[in-house]
Design a protein around this motif. Structure first.
Motif, PDB file in Angstrom:
ATOM      1  N   ALA A 186       0.844  -1.198   0.000  1.00  0.00           N
ATOM      2  CA  ALA A 186       0.000   0.000   0.000  1.00  0.00           C
ATOM      3  C   ALA A 186       0.879   1.248   0.000  1.00  0.00           C
ATOM      4  O   ALA A 186       1.686   1.446   0.909  1.00  0.00           O
ATOM      5  N   GLY A 187       0.726   2.067  -1.025  1.00  0.00           N
ATOM      6  CA  GLY A 187       1.469   3.320  -1.065  1.00  0.00           C
ATOM      7  C   GLY A 187       0.853   4.355  -0.144  1.00  0.00           C
ATOM      8  O   GLY A 187      -0.189   4.127   0.475  1.00  0.00           O
ATOM      9  N   PHE A 188       1.556   5.500   0.001  1.00  0.00           N
ATOM     10  CA  PHE A 188       0.958   6.665   0.655  1.00  0.00           C
ATOM     11  C   PHE A 188       0.903   6.572   2.174  1.00  0.00           C
ATOM     12  O   PHE A 188       0.473   7.503   2.833  1.00  0.00           O
ATOM     13  N   GLN A 189       1.387   5.457   2.771  1.00  0.00           N
ATOM     14  CA  GLN A 189       1.179   5.281   4.208  1.00  0.00           C
ATOM     15  C   GLN A 189       2.373   4.616   4.868  1.00  0.00           C
ATOM     16  O   GLN A 189       3.199   3.968   4.234  1.00  0.00           O
ATOM     17  N   GLY A 190       2.437   4.797   6.185  1.00  0.00           N
ATOM     18  CA  GLY A 190       3.461   4.161   6.996  1.00  0.00           C
ATOM     19  C   GLY A 190       2.994   4.090   8.426  1.00  0.00           C
ATOM     20  O   GLY A 190       1.789   4.170   8.710  1.00  0.00           O
ATOM     21  N   THR A 191       3.941   3.954   9.334  1.00  0.00           N
ATOM     22  CA  THR A 191       3.596   3.900  10.746  1.00  0.00           C
ATOM     23  C   THR A 191       4.650   4.636  11.549  1.00  0.00           C
ATOM     24  O   THR A 191       5.823   4.648  11.183  1.00  0.00           O
ATOM     25  N   SER A 192       4.211   5.270  12.603  1.00  0.00           N
ATOM     26  CA  SER A 192       5.137   5.965  13.490  1.00  0.00           C
ATOM     27  C   SER A 192       4.887   5.498  14.918  1.00  0.00           C
ATOM     28  O   SER A 192       3.876   4.845  15.204  1.00  0.00           O
ATOM     29  N   VAL A 193       5.800   5.853  15.800  1.00  0.00           N
ATOM     30  CA  VAL A 193       5.634   5.515  17.205  1.00  0.00           C
ATOM     31  C   VAL A 193       5.278   6.790  17.957  1.00  0.00           C
ATOM     32  O   VAL A 193       6.010   7.778  17.908  1.00  0.00           O
ATOM     33  N   SER A 194       4.125   6.784  18.622  1.00  0.00           N
ATOM     34  CA  SER A 194       3.662   7.970  19.325  1.00  0.00           C
ATOM     35  C   SER A 194       4.464   8.173  20.605  1.00  0.00           C
ATOM     36  O   SER A 194       5.266   7.330  21.004  1.00  0.00           O
ATOM     37  N   SER A 195       4.219   9.307  21.276  1.00  0.00           N
ATOM     38  CA  SER A 195       4.935   9.611  22.517  1.00  0.00           C
ATOM     39  C   SER A 195       4.669   8.564  23.594  1.00  0.00           C
ATOM     40  O   SER A 195       5.478   8.355  24.483  1.00  0.00           O
ATOM     41  N   GLY A 196       3.534   7.898  23.490  1.00  0.00           N
ATOM     42  CA  GLY A 196       3.211   6.857  24.457  1.00  0.00           C
ATOM     43  C   GLY A 196       3.778   5.500  24.107  1.00  0.00           C
ATOM     44  O   GLY A 196       3.545   4.518  24.822  1.00  0.00           O
ATOM     45  N   GLY A 197       4.488   5.400  22.985  1.00  0.00           N
ATOM     46  CA  GLY A 197       5.110   4.149  22.584  1.00  0.00           C
ATOM     47  C   GLY A 197       4.242   3.255  21.741  1.00  0.00           C
ATOM     48  O   GLY A 197       4.640   2.141  21.391  1.00  0.00           O
ATOM     49  N   THR A 198       3.040   3.703  21.369  1.00  0.00           N
ATOM     50  CA  THR A 198       2.148   2.887  20.539  1.00  0.00           C
ATOM     51  C   THR A 198       2.304   3.266  19.067  1.00  0.00           C
ATOM     52  O   THR A 198       2.645   4.396  18.733  1.00  0.00           O
ATOM     53  N   SER A 199       2.022   2.295  18.196  1.00  0.00           N
ATOM     54  CA  SER A 199       2.130   2.536  16.755  1.00  0.00           C
ATOM     55  C   SER A 199       0.941   3.345  16.258  1.00  0.00           C
ATOM     56  O   SER A 199      -0.188   3.146  16.716  1.00  0.00           O
ATOM     57  N   GLU A 200       1.211   4.260  15.319  1.00  0.00           N
ATOM     58  CA  GLU A 200       0.167   5.095  14.739  1.00  0.00           C
ATOM     59  C   GLU A 200       0.275   5.043  13.215  1.00  0.00           C
ATOM     60  O   GLU A 200       1.374   5.124  12.658  1.00  0.00           O
ATOM     61  N   ILE A 201      -0.862   4.900  12.540  1.00  0.00           N
ATOM     62  CA  ILE A 201      -0.880   4.972  11.080  1.00  0.00           C
ATOM     63  C   ILE A 201      -0.664   6.425  10.657  1.00  0.00           C
ATOM     64  O   ILE A 201      -1.271   7.348  11.201  1.00  0.00           O
ATOM     65  N   THR A 202       0.210   6.611   9.699  1.00  0.00           N
ATOM     66  CA  THR A 202       0.464   7.951   9.148  1.00  0.00           C
ATOM     67  C   THR A 202       0.331   7.899   7.630  1.00  0.00           C
ATOM     68  O   THR A 202       0.500   6.843   7.016  1.00  0.00           O
ATOM     69  N   THR A 203       0.016   9.039   7.032  1.00  0.00           N
ATOM     70  CA  THR A 203       0.034   9.145   5.580  1.00  0.00           C
ATOM     71  C   THR A 203       1.088  10.164   5.163  1.00  0.00           C
ATOM     72  O   THR A 203       1.467  11.042   5.940  1.00  0.00           O
ATOM     73  N   LEU A 204       1.554  10.024   3.918  1.00  0.00           N
ATOM     74  CA  LEU A 204       2.701  10.797   3.447  1.00  0.00           C
ATOM     75  C   LEU A 204       2.318  12.087   2.739  1.00  0.00           C
ATOM     76  O   LEU A 204       3.189  12.894   2.421  1.00  0.00           O
ATOM     77  N   GLY A 205       1.021  12.276   2.475  1.00  0.00           N
ATOM     78  CA  GLY A 205       0.608  13.473   1.751  1.00  0.00           C
ATOM     79  C   GLY A 205       0.583  13.236   0.254  1.00  0.00           C
ATOM     80  O   GLY A 205       0.791  12.122  -0.249  1.00  0.00           O
ATOM     81  N   ARG A 206       0.334  14.319  -0.471  1.00  0.00           N
ATOM     82  CA  ARG A 206       0.192  14.251  -1.925  1.00  0.00           C
ATOM     83  C   ARG A 206       1.426  13.600  -2.560  1.00  0.00           C
ATOM     84  O   ARG A 206       2.553  13.893  -2.204  1.00  0.00           O
ATOM     85  N   GLY A 207       1.172  12.710  -3.531  1.00  0.00           N
ATOM     86  CA  GLY A 207       2.280  12.028  -4.208  1.00  0.00           C
ATOM     87  C   GLY A 207       2.918  10.944  -3.369  1.00  0.00           C
ATOM     88  O   GLY A 207       3.999  10.454  -3.699  1.00  0.00           O
ATOM     89  N   GLY A 208       2.236  10.540  -2.303  1.00  0.00           N
ATOM     90  CA  GLY A 208       2.840   9.606  -1.361  1.00  0.00           C
ATOM     91  C   GLY A 208       3.163   8.238  -1.927  1.00  0.00           C
ATOM     92  O   GLY A 208       4.118   7.594  -1.495  1.00  0.00           O
ATOM     93  N   SER A 209       2.392   7.771  -2.907  1.00  0.00           N
ATOM     94  CA  SER A 209       2.677   6.449  -3.476  1.00  0.00           C
ATOM     95  C   SER A 209       3.962   6.461  -4.301  1.00  0.00           C
ATOM     96  O   SER A 209       4.727   5.488  -4.280  1.00  0.00           O
ATOM     97  N   ASP A 210       4.203   7.541  -5.047  1.00  0.00           N
ATOM     98  CA  ASP A 210       5.483   7.683  -5.752  1.00  0.00           C
ATOM     99  C   ASP A 210       6.634   7.621  -4.756  1.00  0.00           C
ATOM    100  O   ASP A 210       7.640   6.945  -4.972  1.00  0.00           O
ATOM    101  N   THR A 211       6.472   8.359  -3.657  1.00  0.00           N
ATOM    102  CA  THR A 211       7.513   8.415  -2.635  1.00  0.00           C
ATOM    103  C   THR A 211       7.735   7.044  -2.012  1.00  0.00           C
ATOM    104  O   THR A 211       8.882   6.622  -1.787  1.00  0.00           O
TER     105      THR A 211
END
Length: 585
Positions: free
Chosen positions: A134-159
């Protein structure tokens, strides 16, 4: 056998029939012995449709929840495409951004990629499967240590695709679109646009920053910075497409995949002279006449700046090699006898430039450059900006001090410093493509002190508000008390915010004020051969003059010449320049 990362956009997977067609193409590539990682966008207009649904619930939905919602679009695409591949007998598995190991910043809606954990992908490839990501998305770790879904913004699948190719050390990254490749200009605006077989990532960055939508600048930045073999191909046929060339591959730095240092070099060019022509007529053909005469005199012009003024006159300032100053002076004075105007020149000047990827798209970079020079007490004579280079002309006695200040500020080593580099671009076209950017507005900051730090102050305060400037032009003409004007262009959507941001700064300079410019378009010619071929700018000015189009502003950089024209003349000017350089052939 090659390891390929292939990306298919929303139109390529916009229906069940299209998903089946894409699956057939992928299956054929797999049968040829290639290992394949496939990146897909959401089907058709799914992302827009999901955004509309959110706005029906809330006028200002939380960005975290928007990421949760929008990320589902790509999940539909990867599941359906994996099903289609398995139906053809091609083993495939779908993975979301988090499953594949794409780690990003904790910035919902615009996250940048920090790293890609490739173990799971490599294991599935070793099992003989096609990995559908799946393009356009990833995951980050929040301040509480839990995983969060993030999106990359416009053109995210190319990136996503280029990031995966970088992390996997893939043999190539192929971007499949609904056009044959990268064209000489937007085919919706110029019917005679032609396919380019190849161009450099620097050229593509310039064109992408000017509105060429076939590739997002972030993806091109990654390809340029890490030496990825990037190709743009058609989803619908087997046309050869366009290959983007870049530097040698390099390792991913500790800063993060997309957070590498945006400035990768500084150049010092000595023995420069500045010629300033002020109070010349503001009408079509003036710039063409001037620079055609210089070209016929075998004088190669480097930077060209034309600024706007009240009334019916303009100023044009340009730089040349100091050895040509006497001849250029004679040519300019003979022209001024015919058209009127005031001549000034200054030798013993030096041009200093920083280079990198996406410089003007990151508002803090230019501000940091100007600030480092200001803190060293260096005044700026001229400023020229582009997506891959920002140049300043300074007094030659300040050259060594400027190199030291910039190197320290951007943490550059000796290998990244070039003194009087050899002119590049021999054998390459002077103009590879042209672009029209209609989303432009102009603001002029009038009657500001001509002191070190002024440009730094303006750019810094705008940078703090995340406002990017596209073109910066410092006027040659001075007022009675030595004040100058600085004009710049920026995205129309950021104009009101920029004026509010600048107001407190303007209050510190008595007599200064902000002035809106007319409605404008920006026409730009881009080509890596531009530095090596004299007269390129003159040809562009002639193309516009022959179309009876007046030039409001001129700003050049190493591989780009931009002319700001009235909004009504934008499309006509684009067609005129495209045809004049025979890009329709």
């Amino acid at each position: 056998m090659a390891l390929l990362v292939q990306k298919f956009g929303g139109t390529s997977v916009g229906s069940v029939d299209r998903i089946k067609a894409v699956a057939n193409k992928i299956s054929t590539n797999k049968d040829e012995g290639n290992d394949l990682v496939i990146v897909v966008s959401a089907m058709g207009q799914t992302t827009d449709e999901l955004s509309v649904l959110a706005r029906k619930i809330s006028k200002s939905p939380p960005q975290r929840e928007m990421d949760m919602l929008l990320a589902t679009g790509e999940q539909v695409s990867i599941a359906l495409l994996s099903m289609a591949l398995n139906e053809l007998g091609t083993p495939a598995i779908s993975m979301t951004g988090s499953q594949v190991g794409i780690v990003t910043e904790s910035a919902h809606g615009r996250a940048r990629i920090l790293e890609v954990k490739t173990d799971r992908i490599l294991n599935k490839l070793n099992d003989g499967k096609v990995v559908v990501v799946a393009g356009f998305q990833g995951t980050s770790v929040s301040s509480g240590g839990t995983s969060e879904i993030t999106t990359l913004g416009r053109g995210g699948s190319d990136t996503t695709a280029v990031a995966l190719a970088t992390a996997l050390n893939a043999d190539a990254c192929e971007i499949y679109t609904d056009v044959p490749g990268v064209l000489t200009t937007d085919p919706r605006k110029v019917k005679s646009a032609k396919l380019m077989s190849h161009l450099s990532c620097d050229e593509m960055l310039e064109l992408a920053s000017l509105g060429a939508a076939v590739l997002h600048p972030r993806a091109v930045e990654l390809a340029r910075n890490y030496g990825i073999n990037l190709k743009v191909l058609s989803s619908w046929d087997d046309s050869p497409g366009t290959e983007l060339t870049s530097k040698k591959r390099k390792a991913i730095g500790r800063e993060g995949l997309e957070l590498g240092r945006p400035v990768d070099g500084v150049e010092l060019v000595e023995n420069q002279a500045v010629i300033a022509l002020s109070h010349i007529p503001d009408k079509p053909g003036i710039a063409a006449q001037l620079f055609e005469n210089l070209s016929e005199g075998n004088i190669n012009v480097d930077l060209i700046i034309q600024s706007t003024h009240e009334g019916n006159s303009n100023d044009i300032t340009f730089t040349i090699n100091r050895k040509n100053l006497v001849k250029a002076t004679s040519l300019c004075k003979s022209i001024l006898k015919e058209m009127g105007g005031v001549f000034k020149s200054q030798d013993n000047m030096t041009k200093i430039s920083i280079s990198g990827a996406g410089i003007m798209g990151r508002p803090g970079i230019a501000a940091k450059l100007f600030d480092s020079l200001y803190r060293s007490g260096i005044n700026l004579r001229l400023i020229a900006t582009s997506e891959v280079k920002v140049s300043c002309v300074i007094d030659s006695s300040e050259g060594s001090k400027a190199i030291k200040a910039i190197s320290n500020s951007f943490k550059l080593n000796n290998e990244q410093i070039a003194i009087n580099p050899i002119i590049s671009g021999f054998g390459e076209p002077a103009v590879r493509g042209v672009a029209l950017d209609p989303d432009q507005s102009q603001i002029s900051v009038r009657k500001i002190p001509d002191l070190p730090g002024i440009a730094s102050s303006i750019c810094s305060i705008l940078s703090d508000s995340c406002i990017c400037l596209d073109t910066i032009v410092q006027s040659e003409r001075q007022y009675k008390n030595g004040e100058r004007d600085i004009s710049f262009t920026l995205k129309t959507s950021e104009k009101i915010s920029a004026k509010k941001t600048l107001a407190p700064l303007m209050a510190k300079w008595p007599g200064s004020y902000l002035e809106d410019g007319p409605s404008i378009n920006r026409i730009s010619a881009v080509g890596s051969g531009m530095p090596a071929i004299a007269g390129t700018a003159a040809k562009m000015f002639r193309a516009l003059a022959d179309a009876n189009i007046n030039i409001v502003m001129i700003a050049t950089s190493e591989i780009r010449t931009s002319c700001v024209v009235s909004e009504d003349d934008g499309l006509k000017g684009l067609n005129a320049v495209h045809k004049y350089f025979q890009l329709d052939k």
